[in-house]
Design an enzyme around this catalytic site. Sequence first.
Site, PDB file in Angstrom:
ATOM      1  N   CYS A 103      -2.776   1.022   7.479  1.00  0.00           N
ATOM      2  CA  CYS A 103      -2.129   0.544   6.280  1.00  0.00           C
ATOM      3  C   CYS A 103      -2.270  -0.878   6.263  1.00  0.00           C
ATOM      4  O   CYS A 103      -2.091  -1.555   7.461  1.00  0.00           O
ATOM      5  CB  CYS A 103      -0.909   1.039   6.243  1.00  0.00           C
ATOM      6  SG  CYS A 103      -0.538   1.929   4.908  1.00  0.00           S
ATOM      7  N   GLU A 148       0.840  -1.237   0.050  1.00  0.00           N
ATOM      8  CA  GLU A 148      -0.043  -0.091   0.072  1.00  0.00           C
ATOM      9  C   GLU A 148       0.729   1.439  -0.077  1.00  0.00           C
ATOM     10  O   GLU A 148       1.920   1.333   0.646  1.00  0.00           O
ATOM     11  CB  GLU A 148      -0.770   0.221   1.383  1.00  0.00           C
ATOM     12  CG  GLU A 148      -2.277  -0.885   1.048  1.00  0.00           C
ATOM     13  CD  GLU A 148      -2.972  -1.026   2.407  1.00  0.00           C
ATOM     14  OE1 GLU A 148      -3.664  -1.755   2.397  1.00  0.00           O
ATOM     15  OE2 GLU A 148      -2.927   0.046   2.972  1.00  0.00           O
ATOM     16  N   SER A 167       8.613   5.815  11.002  1.00  0.00           N
ATOM     17  CA  SER A 167       8.023   5.515  12.032  1.00  0.00           C
ATOM     18  C   SER A 167       8.287   3.930  12.622  1.00  0.00           C
ATOM     19  O   SER A 167       8.416   3.008  11.604  1.00  0.00           O
ATOM     20  CB  SER A 167       6.468   5.331  12.072  1.00  0.00           C
ATOM     21  OG  SER A 167       5.557   4.837  12.745  1.00  0.00           O
ATOM     22  N   CYS A 211       2.033  -6.454  15.801  1.00  0.00           N
ATOM     23  CA  CYS A 211       1.058  -5.985  16.554  1.00  0.00           C
ATOM     24  C   CYS A 211      -0.428  -6.314  16.483  1.00  0.00           C
ATOM     25  O   CYS A 211      -0.812  -6.415  15.178  1.00  0.00           O
ATOM     26  CB  CYS A 211       1.025  -4.221  16.210  1.00  0.00           C
ATOM     27  SG  CYS A 211       3.056  -3.806  16.386  1.00  0.00           S
ATOM     28  N   GLY A 238       4.767  -2.641   7.184  1.00  0.00           N
ATOM     29  CA  GLY A 238       6.083  -3.111   7.406  1.00  0.00           C
ATOM     30  C   GLY A 238       6.797  -2.219   8.561  1.00  0.00           C
ATOM     31  O   GLY A 238       6.366  -0.876   9.056  1.00  0.00           O
ATOM     32  N   GLU A 239       7.873  -2.676   9.111  1.00  0.00           N
ATOM     33  CA  GLU A 239       9.006  -2.054  10.014  1.00  0.00           C
ATOM     34  C   GLU A 239      10.133  -1.537   9.372  1.00  0.00           C
ATOM     35  O   GLU A 239      10.877  -2.224   9.123  1.00  0.00           O
ATOM     36  CB  GLU A 239       9.098  -2.914  11.185  1.00  0.00           C
ATOM     37  CG  GLU A 239       9.977  -2.735  12.198  1.00  0.00           C
ATOM     38  CD  GLU A 239       9.912  -1.162  12.898  1.00  0.00           C
ATOM     39  OE1 GLU A 239       8.781  -0.557  13.067  1.00  0.00           O
ATOM     40  OE2 GLU A 239      10.719  -0.313  12.617  1.00  0.00           O
TER      41      GLU A 239
END
Length: 365
Positions: free
Chosen positions: A353, A109, A211, A133, A179-180
């Site tokens: 997202c 996205e 973030s 999460c 994603g991280e």
Amino acid sequence: MMESPSHSMLPTASVTHLHDLTFEELRALLLREGVSPAHTSALWNALHFRADADLRAREDLSPPLRRWLLRELDQTVKTDGLPIAAETPSGDGLTQKFLLRLQDGQEIETVIMGYEGRHTACVSTQAGCAMGCVFCATGQMGFVRHLRAGEIVAQVHHARRVLAARGQRLRNLVLMGMGEPLHNYDNVMRALGILSDTRGANLGPAKISISTVGVVPGIRRMAEEQRPYNLAVSLHGSTDKERGALVPANQRWPLAELMAACRDYGEATGRKIFFAWTLIAGVNDTPEHARRVAGLLQGLNAHVNLIPLNETQGYEGRESAEVAAADFHQRIQECGIPCTIRQRRGIDVAAGCGQLKADRKKRTL
Ligand code: SAH
Ligand code: SF4
């Protein structure tokens, strides 16, 4: 088990993705390929300034460069085009979400958010996410793979093209999509270097925000390397027990470690840190929660962003009542910590997202 066909075993390392390369690497590639490196600027301009979707259509490129591109494109070199698999303009017309397709069929996205002519792109850094999460649609999908730098860059170029067609310009970039980012540190930093190159997309580092769920080694590395981007840390809980129930990564990097890294980052960089707090009714939105988070952030140069929960299928939590959110906001501010509540549009839609992809799977659009 079926044997995989032998051609799938051929090495693919010989393919270079042009959007992955820095200016100097592109120059070195042209040199190796026997194309004069004097053409680097023209190619860089097409890739990153104009962000052309199709290089083959650029008839104004010099004949040697054009000949090389026509010969090598989709053979030894590739561009990241990212075709649109789905898109949803928001009801208010201010947020537009895109589901973009990667070359291996994965979908990610990218969101464009606009307020008063200031447009922000929210991009993904991984297909899926390993952090799990509980309230996050991407976390609920699990991890698929890291994105290459070029796949991150190309999302920004997509947003710039969409905006340019409307006579608008992209000003800000947030890495708050799927994603991280700090789990994919090298590719993310490479992409941001390419995007802030003044010869190309020219996004100012101060207009770029990363973030993170709280990947402590990544935060420490950003400080050591003096990365010039804004840092946002997703907190959501102020004790290990409460945070751990929402953010499993808290087991790996507990609050004491995370806050120590944030303090060191603040000292080393002199920068303000943004803390995200997703408000979930009864779970983390009471006056007691507000008091505790304010205590945790005392002495830090911090700004709190409150995000109303975007309810997802895989999590039973509910969005906080407006009055609870307003009360929480006021209490944080009364403790001397700047705090904003995100409007029910734009960035908080992006914060959900993974939801476009999840919805699409459900409805098979
Ligand atoms: N992985 C990074 C960046 C992507 S998530 C991170 O976790 O920070 C971006 C933000 O959206 C995070 O603050 C995350 O907690 C929040 N978010 C994710 N799902 C959400 C949801 N359903 N409702 C509200 N915020 C959500
Ligand atoms: Fe990953 Fe961020 Fe979602 Fe957590 S909130 S699962 S870290 S994308």
